[in-house]
Design a protein around this motif. Structure first.
Motif, mmCIF file in Angstrom:
data_model
loop_
_atom_site.group_PDB
_atom_site.id
_atom_site.type_symbol
_atom_site.label_atom_id
_atom_site.label_comp_id
_atom_site.label_asym_id
_atom_site.label_seq_id
_atom_site.Cartn_x
_atom_site.Cartn_y
_atom_site.Cartn_z
ATOM 1 N N GLU A 249 0.829 -1.200 0.000
ATOM 2 C CA GLU A 249 0.000 0.000 0.000
ATOM 3 C C GLU A 249 0.869 1.258 0.000
ATOM 4 O OE1 GLU A 249 -2.664 -0.270 3.334
ATOM 5 O OE2 GLU A 249 -3.701 -2.006 2.498
ATOM 6 N N LYS A 250 1.930 1.245 0.809
ATOM 7 C CA LYS A 250 2.825 2.396 0.854
ATOM 8 C C LYS A 250 3.499 2.614 -0.498
ATOM 9 C CE LYS A 250 3.881 2.417 5.782
ATOM 10 N NZ LYS A 250 4.928 2.290 6.801
ATOM 11 N N ILE A 251 3.943 1.538 -1.117
ATOM 12 C CA ILE A 251 4.577 1.649 -2.438
ATOM 13 C C ILE A 251 3.592 2.208 -3.451
ATOM 14 C CG2 ILE A 251 5.475 0.282 -4.369
ATOM 15 C CD1 ILE A 251 6.862 -1.492 -2.274
ATOM 16 N N SER A 252 2.360 1.714 -3.400
ATOM 17 C CA SER A 252 1.339 2.209 -4.327
ATOM 18 C C SER A 252 1.102 3.704 -4.118
ATOM 19 C CB SER A 252 0.039 1.427 -4.120
ATOM 20 O OG SER A 252 -0.981 1.922 -4.935
ATOM 21 N N ASN A 253 1.013 4.106 -2.858
ATOM 22 C CA ASN A 253 0.821 5.535 -2.563
ATOM 23 C C ASN A 253 2.010 6.357 -3.042
ATOM 24 O OD1 ASN A 253 -1.640 5.074 -1.397
ATOM 25 N ND2 ASN A 253 -0.867 5.016 0.693
ATOM 26 N N MET A 254 3.218 5.837 -2.851
ATOM 27 C CA MET A 254 4.420 6.547 -3.302
ATOM 28 C C MET A 254 4.447 6.647 -4.823
ATOM 29 S SD MET A 254 7.231 4.979 -0.671
ATOM 30 C CE MET A 254 8.623 5.824 -1.379
ATOM 31 N N GLU A 255 4.026 5.595 -5.513
ATOM 32 C CA GLU A 255 3.986 5.633 -6.974
ATOM 33 C C GLU A 255 2.985 6.672 -7.462
ATOM 34 O OE1 GLU A 255 3.187 1.540 -7.930
ATOM 35 O OE2 GLU A 255 5.321 1.025 -8.009
ATOM 36 N N LEU A 256 1.819 6.714 -6.786
ATOM 37 C CA LEU A 256 0.823 7.729 -7.165
ATOM 38 C C LEU A 256 1.354 9.135 -6.913
ATOM 39 C CD1 LEU A 256 -2.468 6.090 -5.839
ATOM 40 C CD2 LEU A 256 -1.828 6.483 -8.214
ATOM 41 N N GLU A 257 2.000 9.310 -5.765
ATOM 42 C CA GLU A 257 2.566 10.620 -5.448
ATOM 43 C C GLU A 257 3.653 10.991 -6.457
ATOM 44 O OE1 GLU A 257 4.873 12.887 -1.782
ATOM 45 O OE2 GLU A 257 3.901 10.956 -1.431
ATOM 46 N N ASN A 258 4.467 10.039 -6.833
ATOM 47 C CA ASN A 258 5.510 10.262 -7.832
ATOM 48 C C ASN A 258 4.899 10.680 -9.166
ATOM 49 O OD1 ASN A 258 8.040 10.349 -9.013
ATOM 50 N ND2 ASN A 258 8.205 8.141 -9.276
ATOM 51 N N GLN A 259 3.817 9.994 -9.539
ATOM 52 C CA GLN A 259 3.147 10.324 -10.792
ATOM 53 C C GLN A 259 2.593 11.747 -10.741
ATOM 54 O OE1 GLN A 259 -0.053 7.667 -11.727
ATOM 55 N NE2 GLN A 259 -0.305 8.439 -13.788
ATOM 56 N N VAL A 260 1.998 12.131 -9.610
ATOM 57 C CA VAL A 260 1.466 13.494 -9.460
ATOM 58 C C VAL A 260 2.591 14.502 -9.543
ATOM 59 C CG1 VAL A 260 0.409 15.094 -7.799
ATOM 60 C CG2 VAL A 260 -0.589 12.836 -8.159
ATOM 61 N N LEU A 261 3.711 14.201 -8.881
ATOM 62 C CA LEU A 261 4.847 15.134 -8.915
ATOM 63 C C LEU A 261 5.417 15.273 -10.326
ATOM 64 C CD1 LEU A 261 6.643 14.146 -5.599
ATOM 65 C CD2 LEU A 261 5.381 16.259 -6.076
ATOM 66 N N ARG A 262 5.455 14.177 -11.071
ATOM 67 C CA ARG A 262 5.938 14.256 -12.452
ATOM 68 C C ARG A 262 5.007 15.113 -13.302
ATOM 69 N NH1 ARG A 262 9.172 9.130 -14.435
ATOM 70 N NH2 ARG A 262 10.132 8.577 -12.470
#
Length: 129
Positions: free
Chosen positions: A71-84
């Motif tokens: 779940e944490k990895i998924s949240n980090m990936e989503l956050e990374n996508q938003v930041l990109r």
């Protein structure tokens, strides 16, 4: 009676009794050994059962931890996508008039996304909030 006579039969009966006592003693010894082995095996079985239950508990705990990490990895990936996306959308864009414009850029406040609009007026180049 047999043809040997009472004295011979008495001696044979004594020998038979002795053999029977030896056999009974031997059987009692085997029973004791078997009981000891059974107790040892029973203790070993209980220890293995305890180990299996402990292992099962650890497996359950590891599965739970794994789900949390996923779940944490998924949240980090989503956050990374938003930041990109923010990074791509915040790069200056040249307008037809030649003045740089910066599109709407989301901002992070206290870990939450907040959208802040920046506009550049052709006549007044300072950004407005």
């Amino acid at each position: 009676m047999t043809e040997w006579g009472p004295e011979v039969e008495g001696v044979m009966t004594m020998k038979t009794r002795r053999r029977m006592k030896v056999m009974v003693s031997s059987l009692e010894q085997k029973i004791d050994e078997t009981e000891k082995k059974f107790e040892e095996t029973s203790k070993l079985s209980e220890e293995r059962l305890k180990q299996a239950l402990d292992a099962e508990s650890k497996i359950t705990q590891l599965k739970t931890n794994m789900q949390r990490l996923e779940e944490k990895i998924s949240n980090m990936e989503l956050e990374n996508q938003v930041l990109r996306q923010q990074s791509l959308s915040s790069s200056p864009v040249k307008s037809v008039s030649g003045v740089s414009q910066t599109p709407a850029t989301p901002k992070l406040l206290n870990g939450n996304l907040e959208s802040v609009n920046y506009r550049v007026d052709v006549m007044n180049p300072s950004p407005e909030q």
